[in-house]
Design a protein around this motif. Sequence first.
Motif, PDB file in Angstrom:
ATOM      1  N   VAL A   4       0.870  -1.179   0.000  1.00  0.00           N
ATOM      2  CA  VAL A   4       0.000   0.000   0.000  1.00  0.00           C
ATOM      3  C   VAL A   4       0.899   1.218   0.000  1.00  0.00           C
ATOM      4  O   VAL A   4       1.838   1.302   0.799  1.00  0.00           O
ATOM      5  N   ARG A   5       0.628   2.141  -0.895  1.00  0.00           N
ATOM      6  CA  ARG A   5       1.356   3.412  -0.919  1.00  0.00           C
ATOM      7  C   ARG A   5       0.385   4.529  -0.585  1.00  0.00           C
ATOM      8  O   ARG A   5      -0.694   4.623  -1.173  1.00  0.00           O
ATOM      9  N   LEU A   6       0.791   5.357   0.365  1.00  0.00           N
ATOM     10  CA  LEU A   6      -0.017   6.481   0.815  1.00  0.00           C
ATOM     11  C   LEU A   6       0.688   7.770   0.409  1.00  0.00           C
ATOM     12  O   LEU A   6       1.854   7.967   0.745  1.00  0.00           O
ATOM     13  N   TYR A   7      -0.007   8.628  -0.298  1.00  0.00           N
ATOM     14  CA  TYR A   7       0.564   9.891  -0.776  1.00  0.00           C
ATOM     15  C   TYR A   7      -0.181  11.054  -0.129  1.00  0.00           C
ATOM     16  O   TYR A   7      -1.422  11.070  -0.132  1.00  0.00           O
ATOM     17  N   PHE A   8       0.569  12.013   0.407  1.00  0.00           N
ATOM     18  CA  PHE A   8      -0.049  13.160   1.077  1.00  0.00           C
ATOM     19  C   PHE A   8       0.978  14.265   1.247  1.00  0.00           C
ATOM     20  O   PHE A   8       2.185  14.011   1.224  1.00  0.00           O
ATOM     21  N   VAL A 101      -2.867   3.882  -2.937  1.00  0.00           N
ATOM     22  CA  VAL A 101      -2.688   2.951  -4.046  1.00  0.00           C
ATOM     23  C   VAL A 101      -2.366   1.589  -3.448  1.00  0.00           C
ATOM     24  O   VAL A 101      -1.470   1.466  -2.614  1.00  0.00           O
ATOM     25  N   ILE A 102      -3.120   0.570  -3.870  1.00  0.00           N
ATOM     26  CA  ILE A 102      -2.887  -0.793  -3.392  1.00  0.00           C
ATOM     27  C   ILE A 102      -2.311  -1.615  -4.534  1.00  0.00           C
ATOM     28  O   ILE A 102      -2.879  -1.654  -5.624  1.00  0.00           O
ATOM     29  N   LEU A 103      -1.171  -2.264  -4.261  1.00  0.00           N
ATOM     30  CA  LEU A 103      -0.515  -3.122  -5.247  1.00  0.00           C
ATOM     31  C   LEU A 103      -0.505  -4.545  -4.706  1.00  0.00           C
ATOM     32  O   LEU A 103      -0.180  -4.771  -3.544  1.00  0.00           O
ATOM     33  N   SER A 104      -0.854  -5.503  -5.541  1.00  0.00           N
ATOM     34  CA  SER A 104      -0.755  -6.910  -5.159  1.00  0.00           C
ATOM     35  C   SER A 104       0.525  -7.473  -5.746  1.00  0.00           C
ATOM     36  O   SER A 104       0.869  -7.175  -6.891  1.00  0.00           O
TER      37      SER A 104
END
Length: 113
Positions: A4-8, A101-104
């Motif tokens: 999971v990528r968190l952008y802020f 953004v969720i990456l598997s």
Amino acid sequence: MGCVRLYFPEWTRANRSRLWHHLSAPALAHHLLRVARRDGIEQAILHRVMAGYLKGQRVRHYHPETAGMDHPQCLELIDRRERLESFLSSHAEELRKVRLVILSVALPSQVQA
């Protein structure tokens, strides 16, 4: 495995949950790192963004003397997908402030660690 990528923006603050937070709320990045560790997330990395932009903003370039508080940040969490989903659900209120953004990740069975 999942990621999971968190952008802020850097100025984003966590919700005030303690008495001292009412004086100065903690930075969201540091708060999420702390709760990820507490919740047993396998890996959490706060990436230093050298240049980039968030939705609706102009391109920002990092420089230590002129870094603005709206400079983008990226926090990456890696763990089993179920654990990441549980983390996201538990902290949904805080995560309203971020782009997610969720990456598997599918690993071959002989490579899994």
